[in-house]
Structures are given as C-alpha cells and as structure tokens.
Enzyme design. Sequence first.
Site, PDB file in Angstrom:
ATOM      1  NE  ARG A 198      -7.543  -6.814 -20.193  1.00 31.19           N
ATOM      2  CZ  ARG A 198      -8.582  -7.503 -20.653  1.00 31.19           C
ATOM      3  NH1 ARG A 198      -8.826  -8.698 -20.212  1.00 31.19           N
ATOM      4  NH2 ARG A 198      -9.393  -6.989 -21.533  1.00 31.19           N
ATOM      5  N   PRO A 201       0.823  -1.225   0.000  1.00 29.03           N
ATOM      6  CG  PRO A 201      -0.696  -1.514   1.751  1.00 29.03           C
ATOM      7  CD  PRO A 201       0.616  -2.013   1.223  1.00 29.03           C
ATOM      8  CD  GLU A 246       1.011  -7.102  11.212  1.00 27.64           C
ATOM      9  OE1 GLU A 246       0.541  -5.971  11.067  1.00 27.64           O
ATOM     10  OE2 GLU A 246       0.326  -8.151  11.178  1.00 27.64           O
TER      11      GLU A 246
HETATM   12  C1  9WO Z   1      -0.698  -3.748   7.844  1.00 29.97           C
HETATM   13  C2  9WO Z   1      -1.052  -2.677   8.611  1.00 29.97           C
HETATM   14  C3  9WO Z   1      -1.698  -2.592   9.838  1.00 29.97           C
HETATM   15  C4  9WO Z   1      -1.949  -1.339  10.362  1.00 29.97           C
HETATM   16  C5  9WO Z   1      -1.592  -0.176   9.663  1.00 29.97           C
HETATM   17  C6  9WO Z   1      -0.982  -0.285   8.423  1.00 29.97           C
HETATM   18  C7  9WO Z   1      -0.709  -1.533   7.944  1.00 29.97           C
HETATM   19  N1  9WO Z   1      -0.142  -1.865   6.810  1.00 29.97           N
HETATM   20  C8  9WO Z   1      -0.110  -3.201   6.765  1.00 29.97           C
HETATM   21  C9  9WO Z   1       0.471  -3.845   5.670  1.00 29.97           C
HETATM   22  O1  9WO Z   1       0.925  -3.193   4.761  1.00 29.97           O
HETATM   23  N2  9WO Z   1       0.456  -5.180   5.687  1.00 29.97           N
HETATM   24  C10 9WO Z   1       0.927  -5.863   4.530  1.00 29.97           C
HETATM   25  C11 9WO Z   1      -0.010  -6.968   4.172  1.00 29.97           C
HETATM   26  C12 9WO Z   1       2.310  -6.342   4.552  1.00 29.97           C
HETATM   27  C13 9WO Z   1       2.662  -6.712   3.142  1.00 29.97           C
HETATM   28  C14 9WO Z   1       1.598  -7.515   2.423  1.00 29.97           C
HETATM   29  N3  9WO Z   1       0.273  -7.103   2.766  1.00 29.97           N
HETATM   30  C15 9WO Z   1      -0.461  -6.303   1.955  1.00 29.97           C
HETATM   31  C16 9WO Z   1      -0.181  -5.833   0.711  1.00 29.97           C
HETATM   32  N4  9WO Z   1      -1.653  -5.832   2.305  1.00 29.97           N
HETATM   33  N5  9WO Z   1      -2.118  -5.059   1.317  1.00 29.97           N
HETATM   34  C17 9WO Z   1      -1.254  -5.042   0.334  1.00 29.97           C
HETATM   35  C18 9WO Z   1      -1.450  -4.274  -0.852  1.00 29.97           C
HETATM   36  C19 9WO Z   1      -0.542  -4.321  -1.879  1.00 29.97           C
HETATM   37  C20 9WO Z   1      -0.758  -3.542  -3.015  1.00 29.97           C
HETATM   38  N6  9WO Z   1      -1.843  -2.770  -3.112  1.00 29.97           N
HETATM   39  C21 9WO Z   1      -2.740  -2.724  -2.126  1.00 29.97           C
HETATM   40  C22 9WO Z   1      -2.566  -3.470  -0.967  1.00 29.97           C
END
Ligand code: 9WO
Length: 244
Positions: A147, A82, A109
């Site tokens: 695609r 993110p 995490e």
């Molecule tokens: C967990 C978390 C908890 C509280 C506040 C912020 C936080 N960020 C995360 C986090 O980034 N966890 C990730 C879980 C660790 C790496 C993989 N995960 C992930 C990737 N969740 N969401 C994505 C992601 C990737 C690309 N685009 C959107 C979401």
Amino acid sequence: MFAALTQFGVSGRAVKQQLCCVKFWNPRDFTQDNYHTVDDRPFGGGPGMVMLVEPLDLALTAVKTELLRRGVVAPRMIYLSPQGRRLDQALVEELVREPALVLLAGRYEGIDERVFARHRLEEVSIGDYVLSGGELPAMVLLDAVIRQIPGALGHADSAREDSFADGLLDCPHYTRPEDYLGLKSPPVLRGGNHAEVSRWRLRQALSRTARRRPDLLEHRAMSPVELELLTELLGENHRETGPE
Ligand code: 9WO
C-alpha cells in the site's frame, strides 16, 4: 491462501496493475523423494516436526537465481518468526524502497537452523504471539508494504494521512448521518472550515496517542502547533475534564 492479498482490495489492485509482482515458491517442488517430504522429526526429540534444510536451501537459491537474472543482486530475505525484529511503519517504509523482497514462511515447529547458515535471513515478527505458520505474517507485511508503493492507493494522500504515517495514532472518523440515535457527529467537521478541521484532527490524534500510546511520543519531534495543542490537553487533564 494468498488470494486474500493478491486478489482483493488495495494490494489486489496493485498486483493487477503490475505495480508489484508476487511470486510463490513451494518447498515441495525442491524435494527429491517420491513423497516430496519437507519435514522430519526434531533431533533431540519432542513434539512436532521441523522443516528440512535442503528443500528450503534449494528453494531460496532458486529465488535468488531468478532475481539475479532480473538484475536484483542481494535481495533482503526475511523469515517471519516471533523471534524477529518487530514490524513497524519505519521498517515498512524501509522495505518498500527495496527492489525485491524474499519472504520465507515456516510451518510446523520451525525450520532447521542451518538454513540461516546458508542464507542471510533477517527475522521479522508482527507481534508477540504464536501462529500456525508464517504465511499470515507474510501477508501482513506485504499488505503494509504494497500500500506504500506509489500509485497503489486511489487517493494520492490517503497513505500520508494514515495512522502512523506521521508517528501518531489516527483521529476519530464520522460520516452520515449527522445524528445517529442521539449520537452526534462533531459540528466542527461539518462547518466547512478546513483549518479548524485539521486542527481538531491533530488535537484528537495527539490526545489519543498521549493517552493510549505515550511511547510513540517519546522519540518524536513536536511542531510548534503540536506543542501548543498538547500543552492545552495536558492543562485539561490536570483539571480532570472528560475523555480525550
Ligand atoms: C511454536 C512454539 C511452541 C512453543 C513455544 C514456542 C513456539 N514457537 C513456535 C513457533 O515459532 N512456531 C512457528 C510457527 C514456526 C515458524 C512459523 N510459525 C509461526 C510464525 N508462528 N508464528 C509466527 C509469527 C511470525 C511473525 N510474527 C508473529 C508470529
């Protein structure tokens, strides 16, 4: 988990036809201990676990070595997170031109920050929300990229007419029946006049984009016919006509 990508639909067919190859690397295979540990408790405390630097470093190095053997020198490596640059169609079109992509999906995490010191990883986000891991975002990115590979789509022009292919939102679609419980399909689409159909679709696409995503129009050059249609639409808006 990746069967959805490699075994189904457009991306599944592209893999089957060997238009691209998707390979998976499990960090657990790059561990030394009996338990094949890939995570540990975060320094500084707090909930959850952090992915260990060593298995990820070794896995990424192994991927690079294999790609080098295949003639790919400095592959783009992407960590789905993110915190990354937002994925859009422009990035997708950039990525499809690469000879290879290395995607890293995190769990727990997140990953030990020192992975970034060992490898030049770009961060890419598919949107502002937190998931349980990077696998689904990796599949989203791959589906969008695959695609775009020439030959991946059944119809040659299907990609070009896609939403976003032209920087606009898609127009509405209709198929049989002509009339469903009194809900009629637009007669222009059944009139057989292809120029009129094209003009109607462009007008709908412009109208939707202007209403729902005006930000998309901001940096987009307009053709004379687009300007004409948009001016028409804006005039109608001032007179407060119906939706779209
Ligand atoms: C967990 C978390 C908890 C509280 C506040 C912020 C936080 N960020 C995360 C986090 O980034 N966890 C990730 C879980 C660790 C790496 C993989 N995960 C992930 C990737 N969740 N969401 C994505 C992601 C990737 C690309 N685009 C959107 C979401």
